[in-house]
Design an enzyme around this catalytic site. Structure first.
Site, short mmCIF file in Angstrom:
data_model
loop_
_atom_site.label_atom_id
_atom_site.label_comp_id
_atom_site.label_asym_id
_atom_site.label_seq_id
_atom_site.Cartn_x
_atom_site.Cartn_y
_atom_site.Cartn_z
N GLU A 35 1.01 -1.47 -0.10
CA GLU A 35 -0.61 0.04 -0.29
C GLU A 35 0.99 1.04 -0.03
O GLU A 35 0.14 2.22 -0.46
CB GLU A 35 -1.02 -0.34 1.31
CG GLU A 35 -2.13 1.23 1.24
CD GLU A 35 -3.26 0.72 -0.10
OE1 GLU A 35 -3.11 1.83 -0.30
OE2 GLU A 35 -3.01 0.26 -1.00
N GLY A 36 1.82 1.03 0.38
CA GLY A 36 2.95 2.38 0.43
C GLY A 36 3.48 3.11 -1.01
O GLY A 36 3.01 4.00 -1.25
N HIS A 37 3.42 1.46 -1.46
CA HIS A 37 4.31 1.77 -3.38
C HIS A 37 2.81 2.34 -4.00
O HIS A 37 3.02 3.85 -4.59
CB HIS A 37 4.19 0.53 -3.98
CG HIS A 37 5.52 0.59 -3.32
ND1 HIS A 37 5.91 -0.99 -2.74
CD2 HIS A 37 7.08 0.10 -3.22
CE1 HIS A 37 6.63 -1.70 -2.49
NE2 HIS A 37 7.79 -0.11 -3.10
N GLN A 61 22.25 -1.47 -5.49
CA GLN A 61 23.27 -0.40 -4.00
C GLN A 61 23.28 -1.69 -2.96
O GLN A 61 22.08 -1.62 -1.91
CB GLN A 61 20.96 0.24 -4.27
CG GLN A 61 20.24 -0.53 -4.44
CD GLN A 61 18.74 0.41 -4.61
OE1 GLN A 61 18.35 0.70 -5.42
NE2 GLN A 61 18.00 0.51 -3.20
N LYS A 149 8.84 7.86 4.21
CA LYS A 149 9.49 6.88 4.62
C LYS A 149 10.84 6.01 4.56
O LYS A 149 11.72 6.27 5.34
CB LYS A 149 9.52 5.37 4.45
CG LYS A 149 10.16 3.37 5.05
CD LYS A 149 9.19 2.79 4.87
CE LYS A 149 9.79 1.74 5.49
NZ LYS A 149 11.17 1.17 4.31
N SER A 185 6.25 -1.68 4.35
CA SER A 185 7.56 -2.43 3.80
C SER A 185 8.07 -3.61 3.19
O SER A 185 6.93 -4.86 3.85
CB SER A 185 9.19 -2.21 4.96
OG SER A 185 10.72 -2.67 4.60
N ARG A 187 10.05 -5.55 3.70
CA ARG A 187 11.10 -6.30 4.43
C ARG A 187 10.54 -6.46 5.57
O ARG A 187 10.79 -7.88 6.04
CB ARG A 187 12.61 -5.67 4.75
CG ARG A 187 13.27 -5.70 3.30
CD ARG A 187 15.00 -4.69 4.08
NE ARG A 187 15.31 -4.50 2.96
CZ ARG A 187 16.10 -3.72 2.14
NH1 ARG A 187 15.56 -3.02 2.22
NH2 ARG A 187 17.10 -3.77 1.39
#
Ligand code: AMP
Length: 285
Positions: A35-37, A61, A149, A185, A187
C-alpha cells in the site's frame, strides 16, 4: 497497461507521450508492492497524464552481505496491482539491460550521504543515485514520486535533481503504516510472527521522541535518548542508529529549531527496518 523490458522501448513510449503533450509521472520501486507503493502510484496517476512504475531490484545498491538474493519478488502480483491503481506502464528491465558488460559509471554524492543509512551502507546511495538517473533517462518523467519512509533517499534524489539541473519535479509522499504503526515495507515479509509482534516498537519509540519534542524538549540528544530508551524495552530490537537531523540536509542537529526529523534503523532479529518521524518544536523554542 504496457509491460516494458527494454530501455529503448521505454524511451520511445515516453517520448511519444511527451510529444503528444502528455505529462509523465514515474514511481521507482523494487517491486513486491504494498500500500505504501500504491499510494505513490495513485498520486502520480492523479497528477500526470501517464504513469510509469519501474520494478527493478537494483543489485548495485545492496552491500555484499545484504539481502539482494532473497529480496521478495512477485512480478505478476505487482502488475495487477499497478493496473488497478492507474499505471499506464510497468518498466521491468533485467540487470543485464541496466548494467551490460562494460558498465562502469556511478553517480557519487557527498554530504547528504555521510550519516544515517549512508554510514551503515557505504555504497548504497551511489547505487541508488545511479539507478535513479538511469530510470529518469529511460522513463523521461516530468515528476518522480518517492516515499518519506526513505527520507534520506528522498533528500538525496532531490539534491541530485537540483545539482544536475534535471527538469524533473521530485515529489515526496507520506509514510503508509499498518494499523499498529509499523511502516509498510517489502522487508516486513522477512519477519517471523514473534518479530512482527515486536516490530511496532520502532514507530512507538519515534512517536515517544516526537511527543517529547512537542512538550518542549528541543535538545537532539535528549530526544534520541528517549527513543533508545523505548526501544530498549523490546529485547528483539537492536539499534543501528537513532538520529535527529535537519529535514532537508540530513545533517545531525544539536537543537530542533526548524524542520527536523528523528530517523532510526533497527534490527528486529536479522531484519533491518527503517522509519522516521517529523519533529515539531513548540512555538517559542
Ligand atoms: P522500495 O520498493 O522499497 O525501494 O520503495 C519504492 C518507493 O516506495 C520508495 O520511494 C519508498 O520510499 C516508497 N515506500 C516504501 N514503503 C513506503 C511506505 N510505507 N510509505 C510510503 N512510501 C513508501
Amino acid at each position: 497497461m504496457e509491460l516494458v523490458h527494454k530501455i529503448s522501448e521505454m524511451q520511445a513510449l515516453a517520448s511519444a507521450w511527451r510529444a503528444a503533450g502528455l505529462s509523465v509521472g514515474l514511481v521507482p520501486t523494487m517491486g513486491s508492492l504494498h500500500e505504501g507503493h500504491m499510494s505513490l502510484v495513485r498520486k502520480s496517476a492523479e497528477e500526470n497524464d501517464r504513469t510509469v512504475v519501474s520494478v527493478f531490484v537494483n543489485p548495485i545498491q545492496f552491500g555484499a552481505n545484504e539481502d539482494f538474493d532473497r529480496y521478495p519478488r512477485d512480478l505478476s502480483r505487482d502488475l495487477s496491482l499497478c493496473g488497478r491503481a492507474g499505471a499506464d506502464a510497468v518498466f521491468n528491465p533485467s540487470a543485464a539491460e541496466m548494467y551490460p558488460e562494460g558498465f562502469c559509471s556511478r553517480v557519487e554524492m557527498s554530504v547528504l550521504t555521510e550519516n544515517l543509512c549512508g554510514k551503515t551502507r557505504p555504497a548504497h546511495f551511489r547505487g541508488v543515485c545511479t539507478v535513479v538517473l538511469k530510470l529518469f533517462l529511460a522513463a523521461l518523467p516530468d515528476r518522480a514520486y518517492f516515499g518519506q519512509k526513505d527520507a534520506q533517499q528522498l533528500a538525496v534524489v532531490r539534491r541530485m535533481a537540483r545539482d544536475f539541473n534535471m527538469r524533473i519535479e521530485v515529489v515526496g509522499a507520506p509514510i503508509v503504516r499498518e494499523a499498529d504503526g509499523l511502516a509498510m515495507s517489502s522487508r516486513n515479509a522477512y519477519l517471523t510472527a514473534a518479530e512482527r509482534a515486536a516490530a511496532p516498537c520502532l514507530f512507538r519509540a519515534l512517536s515517544g521522541g516526537a511527543e517529547l519534542c512537542r512538550r518542549g524538549v528541543v535538545e537532539a540528544r535528549g530526544i534520541e535518548r528517549r527513543v533508545r530508551e523505548i526501544l530498549s524495552e523490546t529485547p528483539l530490537a537492536r539499534v543501528d542508529y537513532v538520529e535527529v537531523v535537519d529535514a532537508e540536509t540530513m545533517r545531525p542537529l544539536e537543537t530542533v529549531a526548524g524542520p527536523a526529523l528523528c530517523a532510526a534503523a533497527v534490527y528486529i532479529g536479522e531484519t533491518r527496518l527503517i522509519d522516521n518521524i517529523a519533529l515539531e518544536a513548540r512555538a517559542g523554542h
